[in-house]
Scaffold this motif. Structure first.
Motif, short mmCIF file in Angstrom:
data_model
loop_
_atom_site.label_atom_id
_atom_site.label_comp_id
_atom_site.label_asym_id
_atom_site.label_seq_id
_atom_site.Cartn_x
_atom_site.Cartn_y
_atom_site.Cartn_z
N ARG A 149 36.22 44.23 42.22
CA ARG A 149 35.71 42.46 42.07
C ARG A 149 35.51 42.64 40.96
O ARG A 149 35.39 41.38 40.34
CB ARG A 149 34.54 42.62 42.99
CG ARG A 149 34.59 42.98 44.29
CD ARG A 149 33.19 42.17 45.57
NE ARG A 149 33.15 40.92 45.31
CZ ARG A 149 32.24 40.26 46.17
NH1 ARG A 149 31.64 41.42 46.91
NH2 ARG A 149 31.53 39.23 45.58
N GLU B 151 37.21 43.59 38.18
CA GLU B 151 38.41 43.03 37.43
C GLU B 151 38.87 41.63 37.82
O GLU B 151 39.41 41.21 36.77
CB GLU B 151 39.67 44.42 37.75
CG GLU B 151 41.03 44.07 37.33
CD GLU B 151 40.41 43.85 35.55
OE1 GLU B 151 41.19 43.73 35.64
OE2 GLU B 151 40.31 45.13 35.37
N LYS B 152 38.61 41.91 39.28
CA LYS B 152 38.97 40.22 39.54
C LYS B 152 38.45 39.34 38.55
O LYS B 152 38.76 38.16 38.06
CB LYS B 152 38.57 40.23 41.02
CG LYS B 152 38.93 38.91 41.24
CD LYS B 152 40.69 37.90 41.16
CE LYS B 152 40.24 37.01 42.22
NZ LYS B 152 39.85 35.00 41.68
N GLN C 168 39.63 38.51 35.38
CA GLN C 168 40.72 38.09 35.24
C GLN C 168 40.31 36.20 35.23
O GLN C 168 41.31 36.11 34.44
CB GLN C 168 41.67 38.39 36.43
CG GLN C 168 42.29 39.88 36.34
CD GLN C 168 42.72 40.31 37.55
OE1 GLN C 168 43.46 39.34 38.27
NE2 GLN C 168 44.03 41.64 37.42
N ASP C 169 39.64 36.17 36.28
CA ASP C 169 38.86 35.42 35.87
C ASP C 169 38.03 34.50 34.81
O ASP C 169 38.86 33.29 34.90
CB ASP C 169 37.51 34.88 36.87
CG ASP C 169 38.14 34.75 38.39
OD1 ASP C 169 39.45 34.95 38.88
OD2 ASP C 169 37.38 35.25 39.42
#
Length: 253
Positions: free
Chosen positions: A165, A167-168, A171-172
């Protein structure tokens, strides 16, 4: 009382009691609040709860939030519990709950909530924040990072899930870096939905009929509801009117 005997109307009645208890304290102290999300939609479209919903949401405002929490902590009736970082050791949400102590629910959809001591029906007391539109995504990303850190620190998220989460989220953050909001526009935002509303759509608050009461809400409910739900006056298909969206089972004590 078994879960098969619990009707949506019974859930609504109990949530309505909790909501009226909270709102009575807020209004006694002239603390602003607003109906929000499906609760505001219910007020506008149904003059009460959405018939198949099992939720009640309030927005409270950042500059008076702490005052609201202290008043509620001291003045709620004995059968309503204020759940926040001061009353719940495993607290990880970014907002408080007012919980009914005369019911018990299970949470298939939100299993992490079972870590809390009290499992009654609840209303969410969301903390919304005023900021410049240009700051909005930095705020969202920072609040989500803090949420993940809180859950991990309480042992309510595995290392693997946390890493995935985060890492997500990184990216966001990269995707949001190019966002150019208006630095001259004030907006109110709440992190849970990653959406926001212009300041002029909020105040002055106005009253909306809700069952046999009138509660405060945004002055431009249409703008808020359109942003969140699109054509909100159009009823969803019958098959999408799910009885228990937030709680898997409900039992009254």
């Amino acid at each position: 009382m078994s879960n098969t005997e619990v009707t949506p109307e019974m859930i609504h009645d109990r949530l309505y009691y909790v909501a009226k208890s909270v709102i009575a304290v807020l209004e006694k102290h002239d603390i602003p609040y607003s109906l929000a999300y499906g609760t505001l939609l219910g007020a506008v479209r149904h003059h009460g709860f959405i018939p198949w919903d099992d939720d009640f949401d309030l927005w409270l405002f950042d500059d008076s939030y702490d005052e609201a929490m202290e008043a509620l902590r001291n003045e709620l009736p004995d059968d309503v519990f204020l759940e926040d970082e001061k009353s719940e050791p495993n607290y990880f949400h970014g907002w408080a709950h007012a919980k009914d102590l005369r019911s018990e629910v299970t949470y298939d959809r939100f299993p992490q909530d079972a870590a809390y001591k009290h499992h009654g029906l609840q209303i969410d007391l969301f903390r919304c924040t005023l900021m410049k539109e240009s700051e909005i995504w930095k705020f969202f990303d920072n609040e989500n990072r803090k949420y993940l850190d809180r859950r991990k620190s309480k042992g309510l998220m595995s290392e693997d899930e946390y890493n995935v989460r985060m890492e997500k989220l990184r990216q966001d953050e990269e995707a949001h870096a190019s966002f150019n909001g208006d630095p001259g526009k004030n907006v109110y935002a709440f992190v849970d939905e990653r959406k926001y509303i212009d300041e002029e759509g909020v105040f002055p608050l106005v009253r909306y009929k809700f069952m046999d009461s009138e509660f405060l809400g945004f002055n431009d409910a249409d703008k808020f509801l359109t942003a969140f739900y699109g054509d909100y006056m159009q009823l969803p298909p019958v098959e999408d009117r799910v009885r228990l969206q937030h709680h898997s089972t409900v039992r009254f004590l």
